[in-house]
Design a protein around this motif. Sequence first.
Motif, PDB file in Angstrom:
ATOM      1  N   LEU A  38       0.825  -1.214   0.000  1.00 59.52           N
ATOM      2  CA  LEU A  38       0.000   0.000   0.000  1.00 59.52           C
ATOM      3  C   LEU A  38       0.857   1.261   0.000  1.00 59.52           C
ATOM      4  CD1 LEU A  38      -2.816  -1.031   2.500  1.00 59.52           C
ATOM      5  CD2 LEU A  38      -3.019  -0.750   0.025  1.00 59.52           C
ATOM      6  N   MET A  39       1.950   1.227   0.758  1.00 54.23           N
ATOM      7  CA  MET A  39       2.843   2.383   0.795  1.00 54.23           C
ATOM      8  C   MET A  39       3.511   2.603  -0.566  1.00 54.23           C
ATOM      9  SD  MET A  39       4.399   1.817   4.601  1.00 54.23           S
ATOM     10  CE  MET A  39       5.355   3.305   4.737  1.00 54.23           C
ATOM     11  N   LEU A  40       3.887   1.525  -1.235  1.00 49.65           N
ATOM     12  CA  LEU A  40       4.456   1.657  -2.572  1.00 49.65           C
ATOM     13  C   LEU A  40       3.423   2.220  -3.537  1.00 49.65           C
ATOM     14  CD1 LEU A  40       6.753   1.260  -4.608  1.00 49.65           C
ATOM     15  CD2 LEU A  40       5.978  -1.101  -4.884  1.00 49.65           C
ATOM     16  N   LEU A  41       2.176   1.779  -3.430  1.00 43.93           N
ATOM     17  CA  LEU A  41       1.123   2.311  -4.289  1.00 43.93           C
ATOM     18  C   LEU A  41       0.891   3.796  -4.034  1.00 43.93           C
ATOM     19  CD1 LEU A  41      -1.491  -0.594  -4.320  1.00 43.93           C
ATOM     20  CD2 LEU A  41       0.011   0.152  -6.174  1.00 43.93           C
ATOM     21  N   VAL A  42       0.975   4.214  -2.780  1.00 43.76           N
ATOM     22  CA  VAL A  42       0.845   5.641  -2.457  1.00 43.76           C
ATOM     23  C   VAL A  42       1.987   6.418  -3.116  1.00 43.76           C
ATOM     24  CG1 VAL A  42       1.026   7.333  -0.569  1.00 43.76           C
ATOM     25  CG2 VAL A  42      -0.479   5.353  -0.340  1.00 43.76           C
ATOM     26  N   ASN A  43       3.208   5.889  -3.025  1.00 41.21           N
ATOM     27  CA  ASN A  43       4.345   6.546  -3.672  1.00 41.21           C
ATOM     28  C   ASN A  43       4.117   6.684  -5.176  1.00 41.21           C
ATOM     29  OD1 ASN A  43       5.664   6.667  -1.251  1.00 41.21           O
ATOM     30  ND2 ASN A  43       7.190   5.123  -1.744  1.00 41.21           N
ATOM     31  N   LEU A  44       3.711   5.604  -5.806  1.00 40.77           N
ATOM     32  CA  LEU A  44       3.502   5.623  -7.258  1.00 40.77           C
ATOM     33  C   LEU A  44       2.356   6.549  -7.638  1.00 40.77           C
ATOM     34  CD1 LEU A  44       4.036   1.834  -8.041  1.00 40.77           C
ATOM     35  CD2 LEU A  44       5.608   3.729  -8.512  1.00 40.77           C
ATOM     36  N   ALA A  45       1.297   6.575  -6.832  1.00 44.19           N
ATOM     37  CA  ALA A  45       0.181   7.488  -7.104  1.00 44.19           C
ATOM     38  C   ALA A  45       0.635   8.940  -6.993  1.00 44.19           C
ATOM     39  CB  ALA A  45      -0.976   7.210  -6.145  1.00 44.19           C
ATOM     40  N   TYR A  46       1.443   9.238  -5.986  1.00 47.05           N
ATOM     41  CA  TYR A  46       1.944  10.612  -5.829  1.00 47.05           C
ATOM     42  C   TYR A  46       2.831  11.003  -7.012  1.00 47.05           C
ATOM     43  CZ  TYR A  46       4.068  14.752  -3.800  1.00 47.05           C
ATOM     44  OH  TYR A  46       4.494  16.029  -3.597  1.00 47.05           O
ATOM     45  N   LEU A  47       3.679  10.089  -7.446  1.00 47.92           N
ATOM     46  CA  LEU A  47       4.525  10.389  -8.596  1.00 47.92           C
ATOM     47  C   LEU A  47       3.684  10.555  -9.858  1.00 47.92           C
ATOM     48  CD1 LEU A  47       7.593   8.041  -8.010  1.00 47.92           C
ATOM     49  CD2 LEU A  47       7.401  10.496  -7.570  1.00 47.92           C
TER      50      LEU A  47
END
Length: 127
Positions: A38-47
């Motif tokens: 989930l944290m990786l998905l948040v990072n990718l969504a922010y990018l």
Amino acid sequence: MKRYIEYAFVANLFFNLTNLFVFFPAWIGLSLTVVGALMLLVNLAYLAVEARVLPKVFQSKLMWLLLVLLLVWPLLAAIYPMLSGYRMTREIVLQVFYFTTLLGAIILVQNKGFNAMRRIIYASFWM
């Protein structure tokens, strides 16, 4: 929507700086793998939301050096163990996570300034 993704990314930074992401899954009954994903998905969504800033970030030679040192080199180093039969999925995903966190933090500083990042760091270490 963009604002909520930014808030989620700031929370992501906070959890990483305080190491609360290690304890948080136990409190809500999730595995660390799920929370990490989930944290990786948040990072990718922010990018993805801040994609317009990425060309500006990559104009710096330092950013290209960081890309090579933190993402390309470790991925190349994982090829030999993978050819020898080892699964390197965890290591590869961690490198992608680290790089997206760093890149997101750089974009946050460019968008909000050093004072915003300083507040996040102060809040993290004040806990």
